[in-house]
Structures are given as C-alpha cells and as structure tokens.
Enzyme design. Sequence first.
Site, PDB file in Angstrom:
ATOM      1  N   GLY A 412     -34.523-105.590 -30.579  1.00 35.53           N
ATOM      2  CA  GLY A 412     -33.225-106.209 -30.351  1.00 35.53           C
ATOM      3  C   GLY A 412     -32.298-106.017 -31.532  1.00 35.53           C
ATOM      4  N   GLY A 415     -26.165-109.813 -35.094  1.00 34.25           N
ATOM      5  CA  GLY A 415     -25.278-109.717 -36.242  1.00 34.25           C
ATOM      6  C   GLY A 415     -26.029-109.659 -37.550  1.00 34.25           C
ATOM      7  N   GLY A 417     -28.771-107.609 -38.330  1.00 34.94           N
ATOM      8  CA  GLY A 417     -29.648-106.455 -38.360  1.00 34.94           C
ATOM      9  C   GLY A 417     -30.388-106.171 -37.067  1.00 34.94           C
ATOM     10  N   ILE A 418     -31.219-105.128 -37.144  1.00 39.10           N
ATOM     11  CA  ILE A 418     -32.019-104.654 -36.020  1.00 39.10           C
ATOM     12  C   ILE A 418     -33.462-105.070 -36.245  1.00 39.10           C
ATOM     13  CG2 ILE A 418     -32.764-102.606 -34.737  1.00 39.10           C
ATOM     14  CD1 ILE A 418     -30.274-101.185 -35.745  1.00 39.10           C
ATOM     15  N   VAL A 419     -34.157-105.449 -35.157  1.00 40.69           N
ATOM     16  CA  VAL A 419     -35.572-105.813 -35.234  1.00 40.69           C
ATOM     17  C   VAL A 419     -36.385-104.754 -34.501  1.00 40.69           C
ATOM     18  CG1 VAL A 419     -37.320-107.559 -34.751  1.00 40.69           C
ATOM     19  CG2 VAL A 419     -34.987-108.254 -35.280  1.00 40.69           C
ATOM     20  N   ASP A 533     -30.437-123.233 -37.419  1.00 39.27           N
ATOM     21  CA  ASP A 533     -29.976-122.365 -36.324  1.00 39.27           C
ATOM     22  C   ASP A 533     -31.022-122.313 -35.219  1.00 39.27           C
ATOM     23  OD1 ASP A 533     -28.211-120.676 -35.010  1.00 39.27           O
ATOM     24  OD2 ASP A 533     -29.071-118.876 -35.873  1.00 39.27           O
TER      25      ASP A 533
END
Length: 710
Positions: A412, A415, A417-419, A533
Amino acid sequence: MEMLPFLLLLLCNYLSPVTALNAEGSVLLTLKQSITDPEGSMSNWNYSDENPCSWNGVTCKEHSIVSISIPKRKLSGFLPPALGSLSQLRHVNFRNNKLSGKLPPELFEAQGLQSLVLYGNSFSGPLPKEIGKLRYLQTLDLSQNFFNGSLPSTIVQCKRLKTLVLSQNNFSGPLPDPFGTDLYSLQKLDLSYNYFNGSVPSDIGNLSSLQGTVDLSHNHFSGSIPPTLGNLPEKVYIDLTFNNLSGSIPQNGALMNRGPTAFIGNPGLCGPPLKNPCSSETPGASANSPSSFPFMPENNPPSDNDFGRSENTKGLSKSAIIGIVVGDIVGICLLGLLFSYCYSRVCGLNQDSDETSFDKGGKGRKKECLCFRKDESETLSENVEQYDLVPLDSQVAFDLDELLKASAFVLGKSGIGIVYKVVLEDGLTLAVRRLGEGGSQRFKEFQTEVEAIGRLRHPNIVTLRAYYWSVDEKLLIYDYIPNGNLASAIHGKAGLVAFTPLSWSIRLKIMKGIAKGLVYLHEFSPKKYVHGDLKPSNILLGHSMEPHISDFGLGRLANIAGGSPTLQSNRVAAEKPHERQKSLSASEVAANVLGTGYQAPEALKVVKPSQKWDVYSYGVILLEMITGRLAIVQVGNTEMDLVQWIQFCIEEKKPLSDVLDPYLPEDADKEEEIIAVLKIAMACVHSSPEKRPTMRHVLDALDRLSISSD
C-alpha cells in the site's frame, strides 16, 4: 369410490419431489454432483425445493439465479458446462477452494456475467477465447491457479473490465493488441508471476482509470520501457521488477521519482534510480545520469543468480570485460582500505568483541567488530552514507544484502511512504516501509526515537525489528501481519465481490486485543506513549484474527526523516504543542484530523496529545464494529460522524436492529453483550475528556463482560 381421492393425493405427494425443482435448480444440482463438498456447503441443495433461491451460496432476483458464491469451503472437483445456461447469472465466486480442471467454454454463454472470481484454486489449461462474449464483465480474478497458454485476443472485447488479476499462473506469450486502447475501463491490473513475454504495450499508458499498483513483475517482458507509461496517473505505482527489460528508464510522469524497487531484476536497465549509469550508446541515455538513490548496493549491480533467472545474454566485448575487471579491482581495493580503517580505528586488537553487524559491501556475514558502535553514534551521524541495517532485536538474522535481494510486493501507499511485503530467501516474511528521501542532519534524533519504539514488545502491537538510515533512504522493518487490516475485515475490500463477515465473538476478541495493546502503551511503555492516530486501517489482523496495533510513532519518524506526510497525527506524549501549531494551521487540523471521524473533538485546539485521545478513537472503532458503518455516515444529502449518528439514533429511539451491522443478526443471542459494549463505546466517545474512562477501566469492563457471558 371414496378411496380414489386419497390414492390420488398419495400419488401427487409421491411425484411432487421429483418434478417440483425448476430448470435452474437442476443445473445447480449438476454442479453439486461435480464437486466434493467436505464441509457440507451444499447440504441444503435438494430436489424437493421448488427453486434454488434459498440454497446456501445462491442469490436470486425475480426467481432467477444471479449469483453463486461459495468461497473458502475446500470444494474440489470441476465446473460443469451447464452453468453457462443460467441466462441471468451475474456473479460467480469460488475463491480459495480446491477446484481443478479446465474452464468449460460453455460457461461464457452466460453473457451477462459481471464478475468471475476463481483465485486460489487449481484450474489449468488455457483461458477460452469465448471470454470475449462477456461484454458486461467487470471483474476477472483468476490468480493463484495453473492456467497456461497465451491470453486470448478476444479479451480486449471485454471493454467494461475494471479488475484484471491473473497473477501466479503460467500464462505466456505477448499481451494482445490493442490491450491498453480497448480495455480503457481498467482500474486494477496485476499480471505478476507469469511467463508473459514480448514488449510492454505502449498503449498501457492510455489506461487513465488505473489505481494502486500496475504489477507486471516476475515475467519475461523484454525491450525498453515505453515512455508512454509515464502518462498513467501519478499516484499509480508501476512494478516492472524481474523481467528482461533493457535500456534507460524514462524519466517522465508516473515513472519519475520511483525507487529502484520498481525496476530491480532487469540487468539490462540503466539510469536513475538504479545505480548502473547508462553508456552513451544506450538508447535514450543521457551523458551523465548517475543515481544518488542508495537502496541497491553500490558497485554490486543485480546478477542473474541474485534474482533466480537464467538469461541468454550476448557475449561482452573486450573493452567491457576490461572495464569490469578494472572496476572490480578498484572496488576491492576501496573495500580493503575501508575495512582496514574501521579495524584500526574501532576494533584495534580486540578480537574478543561479541558485538555483530552486517557488512553491506560484502556477503552479509557476521563480523566480530563494528565500524560504528552505539556509543559512537556521533561518528555514525557524520558517516550516515555507510548504509548500515540496524537490528533492534537479537533475533534479527538477516542483513541488508538479503533484504535487497528478496522478493518484494507493494502492500500500500500513503502520505507516509510505501509499504512492501518482503519475502527473504529462507521464507521469512517482513513488512518494510520506505520513509522520506531527504534529510541528513537529524540522525541522532531519529535513532533515539526509533530505538525507543523498537523496545516496545506486546502481542497486540506490531514489532519494529530493524531500521536503515542513509542520506537518501530510510527504511523501517516490521513483522509481517498476514490477515490484512480491520477496516477491510469490517467493510470488505475494494474489488472483491464478497467477503466473510466477522462473527460477534471474533469482534469481541479484536476489541479486547486492541484494549490490551493500548493499556500497554499508556501504562507500561517506558514513556507512557499516546498513539494519536488510531483507526481500523492501522489495526492489523494475525493468523488467528488477533489484532496488532501498527503505525505507532510513524508520523514523527517520517517528519524527522525528512519526508512530508500528509497527515502528521502520529503524535507521542513528548511532542510539544507549539511545534504542532507551527506545522499545521487550525483549519488544516480540522480538515485532516477531525475529518477522519476518529480524532477527539479537543484535537481542534492543537493541545498536547493525551491518552484520552486514544480512548475516543477506540470508542469510534467499537461503534464501527457494532454498526458496520464507516466513521463518516451519509444521511440524506448531509454527512455526520458516526458518534453523532449514534446519538441521533438514541434520541429517535431507533430499535437496535436499525443500528446493528446487518451481518450480526445471527448473533442475536448476544444482544445483551452487544448493548453492554455499545454503552462502553459511548462512554469512550464522551465529549469531555475528563469523563472518558481510562483504557485500563475499559479492559476491565470487557473482561467482566466475557466472564459473565461464559
């Protein structure tokens, strides 16, 4: 004569079971006869019924079958051709079973079919050319089977196709023409792990509706990367790894600012973001195109052995061989000098040191001394370009080299980064998050924060195992949690026709697990942290559906790392209020924080985060699990958050059935328990922080609830 009516009645009753079932029901019984059903999913499919509309897995509309859905039931056998005679059939879903054999061409006589989901079976053979008859088809998912042969050219006639997932099969040959021009409705495209070859169609760049990841990885595509791929939406991630592509990587549109993980495994590719520069003879190459991206090891371009491919490559010229030899000699000398310097500077003559690290430039073997120790963090912060993977756990037995050579899949993007899901050669699976690419002056601050998070150990919190820091790249390496997130478990996943709803007992188990994780953060962690969060999308579910709280402290780490997260709400108790005021205006806070529906109302005041913020978020999650509704509810032409909607339902004295998730009526015997949890949730979302319970009190209440129901 008086006996005649009785005999006729007996005769009618005797004949009725044989003649009652309609034609569509008879077709489904041929399916039942073709399948072994160990869990009895089709146990109520009987001749004695008038029609099949009440049968398990069958949905009807106006007495005609429109859907057959029996996923994850260990069904084996094959699909009979007769299914194609169901003229009103719209949806077929047999995902995650053990069905095999070829797809009968007659199946595609059901020309109104809109979704065909067969992933996770053992189907084989080619995809019939009759697929082109399905002009209304929107979802085709045949992944994780054994289909082979080329993709029929007729598939481009399925112009309404939105989801095409063919990964992990044995498809081969080039993609049909005009693939990207005719399939203009595509939103999801995954062709990974096949044997597709030929060039990547340039008209794929026309697919302006694509979302997420366009996955063409692990195939045999060759030739250059078409610059037209840059025309795809900028948010689309293009995965071209492990093919036979060559030439320079175009630097335009959606192809720009991508890390090397989108291109690795193509030995012929050159230019940014890869480390191997293009020669002047390379088509489209610029004279000087070095990359400053350090994700791949320098002086160590990927080889065929690295990626498990055997390629038929042409012989190298003499000048190329001489260049390689000279480069290797220079590289070895530099590594020798660096090692000698480190050894004399740090290790001295101490051969008994029990500390270990991994040599990035070498083969990932353990060494008996460190070039950079923890007590020399100042030296490390001045030499962050040494690219060390820093383990935070004694059980970490992999190094950076192994990490870089592993198979990687995009899980995924956000905002922050990419995992990636990363599978090492020994089978160990990890989750790796890439943070910002900028910032080099705040290593010590990052180190302090990440090592504090790395010390957290609880079964309901995702474990941070290691991290990597360099000037241009920051990585966080976590345990991989296999069952997706809570948001998908409650509401289903985009693109899936159906999903298995959570039972009340599983929901209660998840609620308690989240509460336990928060109690640990609030009371037993070294700094008595605040998550800040909390929401269903960052609560991951393990093998047994146990919850794992993730993304803790992520916003702060991304901020330190030099990234630019769109939502910096992962705040910890140590963060100062005036720092938040500088980074976000009140209106931005209202839009970005309160707009999610999970943040406490007092967050608008930009005060120091408190544990009561997490309590409020937890209460919203409980309401979401009880009602099955999103945190923002659409009511007529207006929107309200879930808390307001529940309060409205209470004021209007709505019955409980109007509030409950529609998938929960089967657990009606748990009504008292559900009401008790609803009361706990309402206490958690009280508008006054002082009147909200602590997470310890919430967990105690849930524990008492479980005891009383046993």
